[in-house]
Design a protein around this motif. Structure first.
Motif, PDB file in Angstrom:
ATOM      1  N   HIS A 247       0.814  -1.212   0.000  1.00 44.25           N
ATOM      2  CA  HIS A 247       0.000   0.000   0.000  1.00 44.25           C
ATOM      3  C   HIS A 247       0.853   1.271   0.000  1.00 44.25           C
ATOM      4  O   HIS A 247       0.490   2.263  -0.630  1.00 44.25           O
ATOM      5  CB  HIS A 247      -0.966  -0.039   1.184  1.00 44.25           C
ATOM      6  CG  HIS A 247      -1.977  -1.136   1.032  1.00 44.25           C
ATOM      7  ND1 HIS A 247      -2.246  -2.053   2.011  1.00 44.25           N
ATOM      8  CD2 HIS A 247      -2.754  -1.486  -0.022  1.00 44.25           C
ATOM      9  CE1 HIS A 247      -3.156  -2.905   1.572  1.00 44.25           C
ATOM     10  NE2 HIS A 247      -3.475  -2.588   0.345  1.00 44.25           N
ATOM     11  N   PHE A 248       1.998   1.221   0.676  1.00 42.66           N
ATOM     12  CA  PHE A 248       2.939   2.352   0.581  1.00 42.66           C
ATOM     13  C   PHE A 248       3.331   2.554  -0.880  1.00 42.66           C
ATOM     14  O   PHE A 248       3.336   3.662  -1.397  1.00 42.66           O
ATOM     15  CB  PHE A 248       4.231   2.054   1.359  1.00 42.66           C
ATOM     16  CG  PHE A 248       4.135   2.240   2.848  1.00 42.66           C
ATOM     17  CD1 PHE A 248       3.625   3.407   3.388  1.00 42.66           C
ATOM     18  CD2 PHE A 248       4.595   1.262   3.707  1.00 42.66           C
ATOM     19  CE1 PHE A 248       3.578   3.583   4.768  1.00 42.66           C
ATOM     20  CE2 PHE A 248       4.547   1.432   5.086  1.00 42.66           C
ATOM     21  CZ  PHE A 248       4.031   2.594   5.609  1.00 42.66           C
ATOM     22  N   VAL A 249       3.688   1.451  -1.516  1.00 42.15           N
ATOM     23  CA  VAL A 249       4.165   1.522  -2.899  1.00 42.15           C
ATOM     24  C   VAL A 249       3.068   2.083  -3.802  1.00 42.15           C
ATOM     25  O   VAL A 249       3.298   2.977  -4.617  1.00 42.15           O
ATOM     26  CB  VAL A 249       4.632   0.116  -3.361  1.00 42.15           C
ATOM     27  CG1 VAL A 249       4.964   0.108  -4.842  1.00 42.15           C
ATOM     28  CG2 VAL A 249       5.838  -0.340  -2.532  1.00 42.15           C
ATOM     29  N   ARG A 250       1.846   1.576  -3.609  1.00 38.56           N
ATOM     30  CA  ARG A 250       0.729   2.054  -4.443  1.00 38.56           C
ATOM     31  C   ARG A 250       0.426   3.525  -4.192  1.00 38.56           C
ATOM     32  O   ARG A 250       0.070   4.261  -5.108  1.00 38.56           O
ATOM     33  CB  ARG A 250      -0.523   1.232  -4.150  1.00 38.56           C
ATOM     34  CG  ARG A 250      -0.488  -0.109  -4.844  1.00 38.56           C
ATOM     35  CD  ARG A 250      -1.810  -0.829  -4.675  1.00 38.56           C
ATOM     36  NE  ARG A 250      -1.704  -2.173  -5.213  1.00 38.56           N
ATOM     37  CZ  ARG A 250      -2.173  -3.255  -4.604  1.00 38.56           C
ATOM     38  NH1 ARG A 250      -2.802  -3.152  -3.444  1.00 38.56           N
ATOM     39  NH2 ARG A 250      -2.043  -4.437  -5.168  1.00 38.56           N
ATOM     40  N   THR A 251       0.525   3.948  -2.947  1.00 43.62           N
ATOM     41  CA  THR A 251       0.236   5.344  -2.623  1.00 43.62           C
ATOM     42  C   THR A 251       1.141   6.282  -3.419  1.00 43.62           C
ATOM     43  O   THR A 251       0.757   7.389  -3.773  1.00 43.62           O
ATOM     44  CB  THR A 251       0.424   5.585  -1.101  1.00 43.62           C
ATOM     45  OG1 THR A 251      -0.451   4.701  -0.420  1.00 43.62           O
ATOM     46  CG2 THR A 251       0.114   7.011  -0.696  1.00 43.62           C
ATOM     47  N   LEU A 252       2.345   5.812  -3.706  1.00 46.97           N
ATOM     48  CA  LEU A 252       3.303   6.642  -4.451  1.00 46.97           C
ATOM     49  C   LEU A 252       3.148   6.481  -5.962  1.00 46.97           C
ATOM     50  O   LEU A 252       3.930   7.033  -6.730  1.00 46.97           O
ATOM     51  CB  LEU A 252       4.721   6.266  -4.037  1.00 46.97           C
ATOM     52  CG  LEU A 252       5.045   6.597  -2.575  1.00 46.97           C
ATOM     53  CD1 LEU A 252       6.296   5.885  -2.121  1.00 46.97           C
ATOM     54  CD2 LEU A 252       5.184   8.104  -2.406  1.00 46.97           C
ATOM     55  N   GLY A 253       2.180   5.692  -6.386  1.00 50.38           N
ATOM     56  CA  GLY A 253       1.964   5.509  -7.823  1.00 50.38           C
ATOM     57  C   GLY A 253       2.899   4.469  -8.420  1.00 50.38           C
ATOM     58  O   GLY A 253       2.958   4.287  -9.640  1.00 50.38           O
ATOM     59  N   ALA A 254       3.661   3.797  -7.575  1.00 52.44           N
ATOM     60  CA  ALA A 254       4.524   2.717  -8.054  1.00 52.44           C
ATOM     61  C   ALA A 254       3.740   1.397  -7.971  1.00 52.44           C
ATOM     62  O   ALA A 254       2.598   1.375  -7.516  1.00 52.44           O
ATOM     63  CB  ALA A 254       5.807   2.660  -7.235  1.00 52.44           C
TER      64      ALA A 254
END
Ligand SMILES: Cc1ncc(COP(=O)(O)O)c(C=O)c1O
Length: 394
Positions: free
Chosen positions: A136-143
């Motif tokens: 979810h951290f990764v997705r939050t950054l658009g990665a």
């Protein structure tokens, strides 16, 4: 009346952020408790121990003696020095204090590392099952998080061979946790070195989550900080020092990028909690370490009781965990819907456990995570209650 609520607009990324299932189970557990039942909590990742008294005392003294202003975004200098000292005494390696950034838990350390290293569309290789917040951290950054299915054959870890097979043109990072949540398995010294070498070869980064360091049984964890300055390491005061609610952790970053981390930390957080930092200075004192080491021994006793006890119930433990305080059990002999099983165990046996769903898409329906965060006597009760439920037919 149109009060605007029906048309509230939110970011598209929110479609990819799933609830933290364990929190939902905890909410349901509170309801079961409110109905008058005694619930045994084996769902949340925090043991029953209080923060060690020397740490609490240090916090009280600090509140009297210091103004609780913002600190440097990098953290208090003496705390950074103390953490550097810990790398020297515990692991026998030199990590200069200047490479250590104190953060609001390892959660903030992870966000800072991902924030400094990832562009939109970049891919991160992660073990599935794994700690849910990472994706979810990764997705939050658009990665893009790429969960790689792992099983008993690699001790539930993303190893270098798997990472190589899945490393694509957009991959920027591989991430592992050692010991891991939810499986409690470790990455060996050889494997972290091989992963670090692979990341180097590919022009990417290896990030290692060492939040459960200190909580290992019969083995010493190897720190990836020894595998090269280019390896990013996160750690925390939450687990080994039992300071979950204080929100304090740290990041070890390459010297050349510390200023970038600092810049992002200034903007996102201003500084980590001042009182928590003053308190944490007491973590590395012998009196505190004596307490944490005794608790480690207690956790090991719980693990040694619970693994065979669960197996006797038909909950298979394919790889015996050597760290953290979790057992990731294969419950497929009892049910192929771990979510329904966890709910039944909670509502009928009054034992809260976490269904596999939190940890990824790799056979979550066949697994549950049990956290041995209660004394052995409570674990015995939990096993007896689940045993009765199974006898009645799951
Ligand atoms: C593997 C792992 N990493 C990171 C965290 C975040 O912990 P904290 O922010 O309290 O340091 C957790 C919490 O359970 C975890 O299990």
């Amino acid at each position: 009346m149109n009060d605007g609520v029906a048309t509230l607009r939110i970011a598209a990324r929110m479609a990819h952020i799933e609830p933290f299932e364990v929190m939902e189970i905890q909410t349901l557990a509170r309801e079961v408790e409110a109905a008058g039942h005694d619930v045994i909590h084996l769902e949340i990742g925090e043991p029953d121990f209080r923060t060690p008294q020397p740490v609490v005392d240090a916090a009280k003294r600090a509140l009297d003696e210091h103004r609780m202003y913002y600190t440097s975004a990098l953290g208090l200098a003496p705390l950074r020095e103390a953490i550097a000292g810990f790398y020297s005494t515990r692991y026998g390696i030199t990590v200069p204090a200047s490479r250590i950034i104190v953060t609001a838990g390892s959660s903030a350390a992870l966000l800072l590392a991902f924030g400094v290293l990832l562009d939109e569309g970049d891919e991160v290789l992660l073990a599935d099952p794994g700690y849910p917040c990472n994706r979810h951290f990764v997705r939050t950054l658009g990665a893009v998080p790429r969960g790689i299915p792992v099983g008993p054959e690699s001790r539930y870890q993303l190893d270098a061979a798997l990472a190589r097979r899945h490393w694509g043109p957009k991959t920027r990072m591989a991430m592992v946790a050692s010991p891991a949540n939810p499986t409690g398995t470790l990455v060996t010294r050889e494997e972290t070195a091989a992963l670090a070498a692979l990341a180097r070869e590919k022009g990417g980064t290896l990030l290692v989550d060492e939040i459960y360091h200190g909580l290992t049984y019969g083995v010493d964890a190897h720190t990836a900080a020894a595998d090269g300055e280019d390896v990013w390491v996160v750690n925390s005061f939450s687990k080994y020092f039992q300071m979950t609610g204080w929100r304090l952790g740290w990041l070890v970053a390459p010297q050349a990028l510390v200023r970038k981390v600092e810049t992002l930390a200034q903007n996102l957080f201003i500084s980590p909690s001042a009182v928590a930092q003053h308190a944490a200075l007491a973590c590395f004192e012998p009196a505190t370490l004596a307490i944490t080491e005794a608790r480690r021994a207690e956790l090991d006793q719980r693990r040694q009781y619970l693994v065979p006890a669960l197996e006797s119930l038909g909950l298979r433990v394919p790889v015996v965990p050597q760290g953290a305080f979790y057992i990731y059990a294969d419950c497929s002999a009892l049910s192929t819907d771990s979510f329904a099983l966890a709910r039944r165990i909670l509502t009928e046996a009054h034992v809260a456990v976490t269904p596999g769903k939190d940890f990824g898409a790799n056979q979550p329906e066949r697994h549950i995570r049990i956290a041995y965060t209660q004394p052995v006597a409570r674990l015995e009760q939990a096993v007896a209650r689940i045993g009765k439920l199974i006898e009645r037919g799951t």
